[in-house]
Enzyme design. Structure first.
Site, mmCIF file in Angstrom:
data_model
loop_
_atom_site.group_PDB
_atom_site.id
_atom_site.type_symbol
_atom_site.label_atom_id
_atom_site.label_comp_id
_atom_site.label_asym_id
_atom_site.label_seq_id
_atom_site.Cartn_x
_atom_site.Cartn_y
_atom_site.Cartn_z
ATOM 1 N N ARG A 61 33.437 9.460 -31.319
ATOM 2 C CA ARG A 61 33.819 9.558 -29.896
ATOM 3 C C ARG A 61 32.825 8.765 -29.021
ATOM 4 O O ARG A 61 31.624 8.802 -29.223
ATOM 5 C CB ARG A 61 33.816 11.030 -29.490
ATOM 6 C CG ARG A 61 34.118 11.288 -28.015
ATOM 7 C CD ARG A 61 32.848 11.494 -27.207
ATOM 8 N NE ARG A 61 33.134 11.882 -25.831
ATOM 9 C CZ ARG A 61 32.219 11.859 -24.874
ATOM 10 N NH1 ARG A 61 31.002 11.467 -25.113
ATOM 11 N NH2 ARG A 61 32.548 12.234 -23.643
ATOM 12 N N ILE A 62 33.366 8.063 -28.082
ATOM 13 C CA ILE A 62 32.541 7.324 -27.122
ATOM 14 C C ILE A 62 32.926 7.772 -25.718
ATOM 15 O O ILE A 62 34.111 7.869 -25.396
ATOM 16 C CB ILE A 62 32.751 5.798 -27.297
ATOM 17 C CG1 ILE A 62 32.151 5.358 -28.648
ATOM 18 C CG2 ILE A 62 32.100 5.017 -26.154
ATOM 19 C CD1 ILE A 62 32.620 4.008 -29.104
ATOM 20 N N GLY A 63 31.917 8.049 -24.909
ATOM 21 C CA GLY A 63 32.184 8.524 -23.544
ATOM 22 C C GLY A 63 32.190 7.401 -22.535
ATOM 23 O O GLY A 63 32.426 6.230 -22.871
ATOM 24 N N ASP A 64 31.903 7.754 -21.302
ATOM 25 C CA ASP A 64 31.963 6.771 -20.219
ATOM 26 C C ASP A 64 30.700 5.919 -20.099
ATOM 27 O O ASP A 64 30.749 4.812 -19.555
ATOM 28 C CB ASP A 64 32.189 7.489 -18.882
ATOM 29 C CG ASP A 64 31.067 8.476 -18.590
ATOM 30 O OD1 ASP A 64 30.639 9.191 -19.522
ATOM 31 O OD2 ASP A 64 30.596 8.526 -17.444
ATOM 32 N N TRP A 106 31.588 14.601 -17.497
ATOM 33 C CA TRP A 106 32.543 14.711 -18.597
ATOM 34 C C TRP A 106 33.209 13.355 -18.783
ATOM 35 O O TRP A 106 34.135 12.983 -18.037
ATOM 36 C CB TRP A 106 33.546 15.795 -18.249
ATOM 37 C CG TRP A 106 34.327 16.282 -19.403
ATOM 38 C CD1 TRP A 106 34.491 15.670 -20.618
ATOM 39 C CD2 TRP A 106 35.056 17.501 -19.459
ATOM 40 N NE1 TRP A 106 35.262 16.441 -21.422
ATOM 41 C CE2 TRP A 106 35.632 17.565 -20.754
ATOM 42 C CE3 TRP A 106 35.284 18.544 -18.570
ATOM 43 C CZ2 TRP A 106 36.430 18.629 -21.147
ATOM 44 C CZ3 TRP A 106 36.066 19.599 -18.961
ATOM 45 C CH2 TRP A 106 36.638 19.645 -20.237
ATOM 46 N N GLY A 107 32.715 12.636 -19.792
ATOM 47 C CA GLY A 107 33.043 11.223 -19.966
ATOM 48 C C GLY A 107 34.515 10.877 -19.968
ATOM 49 O O GLY A 107 34.920 9.864 -19.399
ATOM 50 N N THR A 132 27.252 10.443 -14.545
ATOM 51 C CA THR A 132 26.993 11.445 -15.573
ATOM 52 C C THR A 132 28.013 12.564 -15.436
ATOM 53 O O THR A 132 28.296 13.013 -14.330
ATOM 54 C CB THR A 132 25.578 12.022 -15.476
ATOM 55 O OG1 THR A 132 25.454 13.061 -16.466
ATOM 56 C CG2 THR A 132 25.232 12.586 -14.108
ATOM 57 N N THR A 171 22.646 13.074 -19.614
ATOM 58 C CA THR A 171 22.579 11.616 -19.620
ATOM 59 C C THR A 171 21.573 11.129 -18.578
ATOM 60 O O THR A 171 21.333 11.822 -17.595
ATOM 61 C CB THR A 171 23.988 11.108 -19.245
ATOM 62 O OG1 THR A 171 24.857 11.462 -20.294
ATOM 63 C CG2 THR A 171 24.049 9.619 -19.011
HETATM 64 N N1 ASP Z 1 29.006 11.153 -19.589
HETATM 65 C C1 ASP Z 1 28.435 11.453 -20.868
HETATM 66 C C2 ASP Z 1 29.506 11.417 -21.918
HETATM 67 O O1 ASP Z 1 30.587 11.932 -21.684
HETATM 68 C C3 ASP Z 1 27.770 12.776 -20.912
HETATM 69 C C4 ASP Z 1 26.793 13.032 -19.807
HETATM 70 O O2 ASP Z 1 26.878 12.478 -18.741
HETATM 71 O O3 ASP Z 1 25.872 13.810 -20.041
HETATM 72 O O4 ASP Z 1 29.255 10.932 -22.989
#
Ligand code: ASP
Length: 356
Positions: A250-253, A275-276, A273, A222
């Site tokens: 799926r949607i992350g952070d 693990w969302g 950045t 990211t």
């Molecule tokens: N945080 C992002 C997500 O989980 C991934 C990343 O930071 O590369 O979507």
């Protein structure tokens, strides 16, 4: 008589030396005051955290990352130096990384289970606490620009999927063909994960994101930026393709205000950045700001507490970059490495990939 004369000369020489010292001390002080009077500014970026190890990196790839990070941060730095806003610096800097296949954002985004690319992005303005975000867009070349447009030209904070794209068209965005996001490297990463998944299913074992080291580290890359401008305004932004092999929209952070992005002129601007899922649960970006606001700790203390304790205690990993209202920065991560760079008002540039 001769002795008195020598003493007198010695005294005179000593006295004039002391005076010169005073003059240079005073002029030093003067330059410092002058420097202080110049408004402070600064910018800090990341290009993702994860298993970034020197031993796995060729010299040419390492160079490619360094060159791109430098190009990106210098764009934002120039904006700030010329008196532009923190938000302009953030979005222009992120655009450079979104347009590069090196990062998991824009061109270079990772693939979903269905072999498509779904992009998430968000921005936040520390002066107004205004924010904009998009999630799951598939045809927007620079999702960070759409997040900014959501903030500026809609009554909403977050738009998703086809609705976000309809809004983009209405706002004059050109939609790109989804094939624009194809990169061989990311496609092969997806195939590797799918093969592994299939092998595990064939052996009737439980597929778990949490236990699989490959899956665990395949999602990073990211991009994000946080900036302080000459007017004392802070802004932050984050853009991503999310996580390889993600499904079910799926949607992350990254597009979640408070998790992936947060900015408040009273405290700091943060982009995450990692693990969302864990970054959402720990509300990482806002938590850092809140610790500064309510506990009175420094940016670095807050970042350390969240990244080295709260997130790993939950089982997650990743990092943040952040800048506070005085221009202090933090680039904290609990992974092997994080692509990162910082530039201060004097133009000193620091680039890092691995742990120091
Ligand atoms: N945080 C992002 C997500 O989980 C991934 C990343 O930071 O590369 O979507």
């Amino acid at each position: 008589m001769k002795k008195t004369l020598t003493l007198l000369i010695l005294f005179f020489v000593l006295f004039s030396c002391k005076n010169e010292e005073n003059v240079s001390e005073n002029s030093d002080k003067l330059t410092k005051t002058k420097q202080k009077a110049e408004p402070n500014f600064g910018i800090v970026i990341h290009g993702g955290a994860g298993i970034i190890l020197k031993k796995n990196m060729s010299d040419s790839l390492e160079n490619a990352y360094k060159i791109k990070l430098e190009e990106a941060i210098k764009i934002g730095h120039t904006v700030l130096k010329n008196g532009g806003s923190a938000m302009e610096a953030v979005t222009k800097t992120i655009n450079v990384m979104e347009n590069s296949p090196l990062f998991n954002a824009g061109k270079g985004a990772v693939f979903t289970h269905e072999e498509t690319n779904e992009l998430d992005a968000s921005v936040m303005d520390g002066a107004t606490l205004n924010a904009g975000a998009v999630a799951g867009v598939t045809q927007i070349k620079n999702p960070i620009n759409l997040a900014l447009t959501v903030m500026n030209n809609s009554p909403h904070v977050m738009l998703s999927g086809t609705g976000a794209e309809r809004f983009a068209e209405e706002q004059g965005f050109e939609l790109v063909d989804p094939s624009y996001f194809y990169t061989e490297k990311r496609f092969q990463s997806l195939q590797r994960i799918k093969d592994k998944e299939k092998a595990e299913l064939d052996h009737d074992s439980k597929v778990s994101f949490a236990d699989d080291p490959f899956i665990k580290d395949s999602k990073f890359g990211t991009v994000g930026c946080a900036a302080l401008d000459k007017n004392g305004n802070l802004a932050a932004g984050t853009s991503t393709g999310g996580m390889t092999n993600k499904r079910w929209n799926r949607i992350g952070d990254a597009p979640i205000i408070g998790a992936g992005t947060y900015a408040n002129n009273a405290t700091c601007a943060v982009s995450s950045t990692g693990w969302g899922e864990y970054f959402i649960r720990a509300m990482v970006a806002h938590d850092i700001s809140a610790m500064m606001e309510y506990k009175g700790v420094t940016l670095q203390e807050a970042a350390q507490e969240v990244i080295q304790k709260k997130v790993p205690d939950l089982g997650g990993n990743g990092g943040i970059i952040a800048i506070d209202k005085d221009g202090n920065v933090s680039m904290e991560f609990n992974t092997a490495g994080m692509y990162r760079a910082h530039m201060n008002a004097e133009g000193d540039l620091k680039i890092g990939l691995y742990k120091e």
